[in-house]
Design an enzyme around this catalytic site. Structure first.
Site, PDB file in Angstrom:
ATOM      1  N   CYS A  47       0.840  -1.195   0.000  1.00  0.00           N
ATOM      2  CA  CYS A  47       0.000   0.000   0.000  1.00  0.00           C
ATOM      3  C   CYS A  47       0.875   1.245   0.000  1.00  0.00           C
ATOM      4  CB  CYS A  47      -0.918   0.011   1.220  1.00  0.00           C
ATOM      5  SG  CYS A  47      -2.063  -1.386   1.281  1.00  0.00           S
ATOM      6  N   TYR A 106      14.127 -18.604 -28.854  1.00  0.00           N
ATOM      7  CA  TYR A 106      14.745 -18.102 -27.631  1.00  0.00           C
ATOM      8  C   TYR A 106      16.262 -18.137 -27.774  1.00  0.00           C
ATOM      9  CZ  TYR A 106      14.951 -17.292 -22.538  1.00  0.00           C
ATOM     10  OH  TYR A 106      15.154 -16.775 -21.285  1.00  0.00           O
ATOM     11  N   SER A 142      23.458 -14.721 -21.395  1.00  0.00           N
ATOM     12  CA  SER A 142      24.037 -15.424 -22.537  1.00  0.00           C
ATOM     13  C   SER A 142      24.150 -14.543 -23.764  1.00  0.00           C
ATOM     14  CB  SER A 142      23.201 -16.672 -22.856  1.00  0.00           C
ATOM     15  OG  SER A 142      21.852 -16.314 -23.105  1.00  0.00           O
ATOM     16  N   HIS A 188       9.596 -15.199 -13.784  1.00  0.00           N
ATOM     17  CA  HIS A 188      10.179 -15.155 -15.116  1.00  0.00           C
ATOM     18  C   HIS A 188       9.151 -15.653 -16.121  1.00  0.00           C
ATOM     19  CE1 HIS A 188      13.027 -15.930 -18.406  1.00  0.00           C
ATOM     20  NE2 HIS A 188      13.846 -15.108 -17.778  1.00  0.00           N
ATOM     21  N   LEU A 189       9.241 -15.172 -17.338  1.00  0.00           N
ATOM     22  CA  LEU A 189       8.295 -15.596 -18.369  1.00  0.00           C
ATOM     23  C   LEU A 189       8.343 -17.094 -18.637  1.00  0.00           C
ATOM     24  CD1 LEU A 189       8.509 -12.735 -21.024  1.00  0.00           C
ATOM     25  CD2 LEU A 189       6.448 -13.525 -19.854  1.00  0.00           C
ATOM     26  N   GLU A 190       9.407 -17.755 -18.189  1.00  0.00           N
ATOM     27  CA  GLU A 190       9.550 -19.180 -18.458  1.00  0.00           C
ATOM     28  C   GLU A 190       8.872 -20.075 -17.420  1.00  0.00           C
ATOM     29  OE1 GLU A 190      13.577 -20.502 -19.407  1.00  0.00           O
ATOM     30  OE2 GLU A 190      14.135 -18.424 -19.708  1.00  0.00           O
TER      31      GLU A 190
END
Length: 691
Positions: A129, A352, A269, A473-475
């Site tokens: 908040c 990817y 990477s 994470h998107l994974e």
């Protein structure tokens, strides 16, 4: 050997105590009971209503609602809470002007009895908040929930009063059935910066629900849950909770070594190969790569293209250092997936970055290909759809990321055109809906680390860390993604790349520092635990560089969603609490590691990649000791060059680098390169680009 000639690259119980003032509840019925019949709600007929006294008594007709508090017997229907919520929404929606809704909130605030100072403590704080909010809860002898709340903001006090009016006296199950979506209609027209006080509706509700779960567990005699291991960061230092966190805390400050080893670079990477080129330009003759094999392969290929073929590149094992994602993309099943893509022109393959050059090369000759990272994948796909008419996009190999991107686009269809344009200016609701059938993703590729965030972990997070900031994470699997997306909608979460996660944490910490009050921020780290190094460095920098009052203290807790039982134990005989081994002339401590496999459960792994763990200090010392390798002692550690050619007779290294260059162009210009667009448009039905 001389340190200046070798470079190293490294890939990146909550207790609810009884109310401190147990007599507080007895103060409520000051005004006499009166019967009130609410229009349109039959279940409210002839129920007794009690008016809570404001701090300064006012006539009873100054109540903000038709009924400010309701008493009911345990036998009454469970429809009471939904009806009260609907009544509350109707009250606010009947006020057409935002300023009138704000005034109504301020009026509601006058009916909220203040908490004593003994209750305005950090353990009662509601996370997320903008203002300070304190919440207390009890489970009474009839199995009903009692809530008290307070805030240093009058508007927030109004929010709290409304929620208490709805939920005070409800059963725990009734409290838990209310969703944050049920509160979306309570738009009071406050000035909205993405995370305004409107999120108070959601965050106070989530805290009420967490307290309800804990109180029910205590009543039923259930065992207290074992908290996840965590690191608590403050301006005074770092405190580790749990053996796994202790292991992480032991080696958090690698930057000190840069005084002696100037050519050390920690990166993802993508940046790794660029860093290797800079190292070679600075005179390094050998480069050691602490990563998986596709990373060292990329470094080798980029160095060759940059004219540094004589610079040696070495891996950290004489065995294969694999990657579950990279391996998924090199299977016949993935090639069959691309075969379907080649027969559906126009098509673009978005792959990817965490895949081998060989895979990128073979894929690019089959379907025009561009690489992506987790931070740019959404923008890459949206730009491709905007730039190429009737395009089919084929994403791979990460199935979780593909499913999450698809779910994200589906959620965008419920946004306004203005909100969509903030994500990508060339899109609106119609364009997003039209692209959904043409977005495809591979469904048999996963990262074994992110696969850890499955049902058991998510269930525990949802039960006991629902009031914390959630990062994902998107994974990660869909359950964790959905949980983090829900948290994101109320300003309590982020879904994206590691950089997105780091930026989110830094922003929330800075906001807490700007408020200049005591605060404890808790973040659940839904990605590979190695990221904690950069998080600690960034948070410590903020805590030490921001001037605040001497009384204000901000602590930041990073929670690792794994069980401490998944970590091996070490001897406590030594003063350090850890055994040591001797490697040459160096004494190395042995730190806790994974006790079992990396399976998808709380007790199944340490949320760290087992392949990355093959990059040992022992191997690094061995390689460096034998360089230059005149006797071929570490020949098995050297990264190989790609000598094979593609089906079209071209160098794998050359063709495999092209999708990366396309991504570089997109990052620089925000558009796909003309060459790639032409390749996608000229893809014929036989799956070959017409050059």
């Amino acid at each position: 050997m001389d340190s200046s000639t070798t470079a190293t690259i490294s890939s990146l119980k909550t207790t609810i105590s009884p109310s401190p003032n147990p007599n507080r509840a007895k103060k409520i019925p000051i005004f006499p009971y009166k019967k009130t019949t609410l229009p349109s709600f039959s279940n409210f007929k002839s129920v007794k209503c009690i008016h809570s006294p404001p701090p300064n008594p006012k006539p009873s007709n100054s109540s903000p609602f038709t009924c400010t508090a309701v008493t009911f017997s345990p036998s009454q229907t469970t429809e009471l809470v939904p009806s009260k919520l609907h009544h509350l929404i109707t009250e606010f929606q009947s006020l057409s002007q935002p300023i009138d809704r704000v005034k109504r909130l301020l009026h509601c605030a006058t009916f909220l009895s203040p908490l004593p100072e003994s209750s305005r403590v950090d353990s009662n704080r509601v996370m997320g908040c903008t203002a300070q909010v304190w919440l207390e809860a009890q489970l009474d002898q009839y199995g009903k929930m009692k809530f008290w709340a307070d805030s240093d903001s009058e508007i927030t006090r109004g929010f709290c009063y409304c929620l208490i009016w709805v939920l005070d006296g409800a059963t725990p199950d009734e409290v838990l059935k209310v969703t944050t979506e049920d509160l979306t209609a309570l738009n009071v027209g406050l000035p909205v910066g993405a995370r305004s006080r409107v999120n108070t509706w959601h965050n106070v509700l989530v805290s009420m629900q967490k307290r309800a779960r804990i109180l029910v567990a205590e009543r039923d005699g259930k065992k207290d849950f074992d908290p996840f291991p965590s690191l608590v960061i403050s301006s005074d230092g770092i405190q580790a909770k749990g053996s796994y966190a202790e292991a992480q805390a032991r080696y958090l400050f690698p930057d000190e070594s840069k005084k002696h080893w100037p050519h050390i670079h920690i990166s993802d990477s993508l940046v790794m190969a660029d860093s290797a080129v800079k190292m070679a330009e600075a005179g390094c003759k050998f480069i050691t790569v602490l990563g998986v094999d596709f990373m060292s392969e990329n470094v080798r290929a980029i160095l060759d293209q940059a004219g540094f073929g004589e610079v040696g590149v070495y891996r950290m094992s004489n065995e294969r250092i694999g990657c579950s994602l990279a391996e998924a993309a090199s299977t016949p099943a993935y090639m069959n997936y691309l075969g379907a893509a080649s027969g559906s022109p126009p098509s673009l393959h978005v792959i990817y970055i965490n895949t081998s050059l060989e895979t990128k090369a073979y894929a690019h000759e089959l379907v025009p290909t561009i690489t992506c990272t987790s931070s740019n994948v959404v923008q890459t796909i949206l730009q491709a759809f905007a730039q190429i008419p009737d395009l089919n996009v084929w994403y791979g190999p990460d199935s979780y990321m593909g499913a999450n991107i698809s779910k994200l686009f589906q959620q965008m269809t419920m946004m306004s055109d203005e909100e969509i344009a903030e994500i990508h200016p060339a899109h609106n609701g119609d364009s997003i809906r039209s692209l959904l059938p043409r977005l495809h993703y591979y469904q048999d590729g996963t990262c074994i680390v992110h696969h850890l965030f499955g049902h058991e972990v998510v269930e525990k997070i949802n039960e006991m860390y629902c009031d914390a900031f959630l990062t994902a994470h998107l994974e990660v699997p869909g359950e964790m993604f959905s949980l983090a997306m829900e948290a994101k909608r109320r300003g309590m979460g982020v879904v994206g790349s590691t950089q997105n996660i780091l930026d989110f944490i830094k922003q929330r910490v800075q906001e807490a520092l700007d408020r200049d009050v005591n605060d404890h921020l808790r973040f659940v780290l839904g990605t590979e635990s190695g990221m904690v190094t950069s998080i600690v460095a960034a948070v410590r920098h903020l805590l030490l560089s921001t001037k605040s009052s001497e009384k204000a203290k901000v602590n930041v807790e990073i929670v690792f969603p794994v069980s401490s039982d998944s970590i091996t134990r070490t001897s406590t005989a030594s003063t350090s609490g850890l055994n040591s081994v001797k490697v040459g002339d160096i004494i190395l401590p042995v730190i806790p590691g994974a006790a079992s496999g990396e399976g998808c459960s709380i007790h199944g792994g340490c949320a760290s990649c087992p392949y990355m763990k093959m990059n040992s200090l022992d191997s690094l010392l061995k390689v460096c000791h034998h360089l230059p390798d005149e006797k071929n002692k570490v020949a098995a550690y050297e990264a190989e060059r790609f000598k094979m050619q593609t089906l079209n007779g071209k160098s794998i290294a050359d063709v495999g680098c092209e999708p990366i260059l396309h991504m570089r162009h997109f990052q620089a210009t925000k558009e796909l390169p003309d060459k790639l667009v032409c390749q996608a448009l000229s893809l014929n039905s036989n799956g070959r680009s017409i050059s």
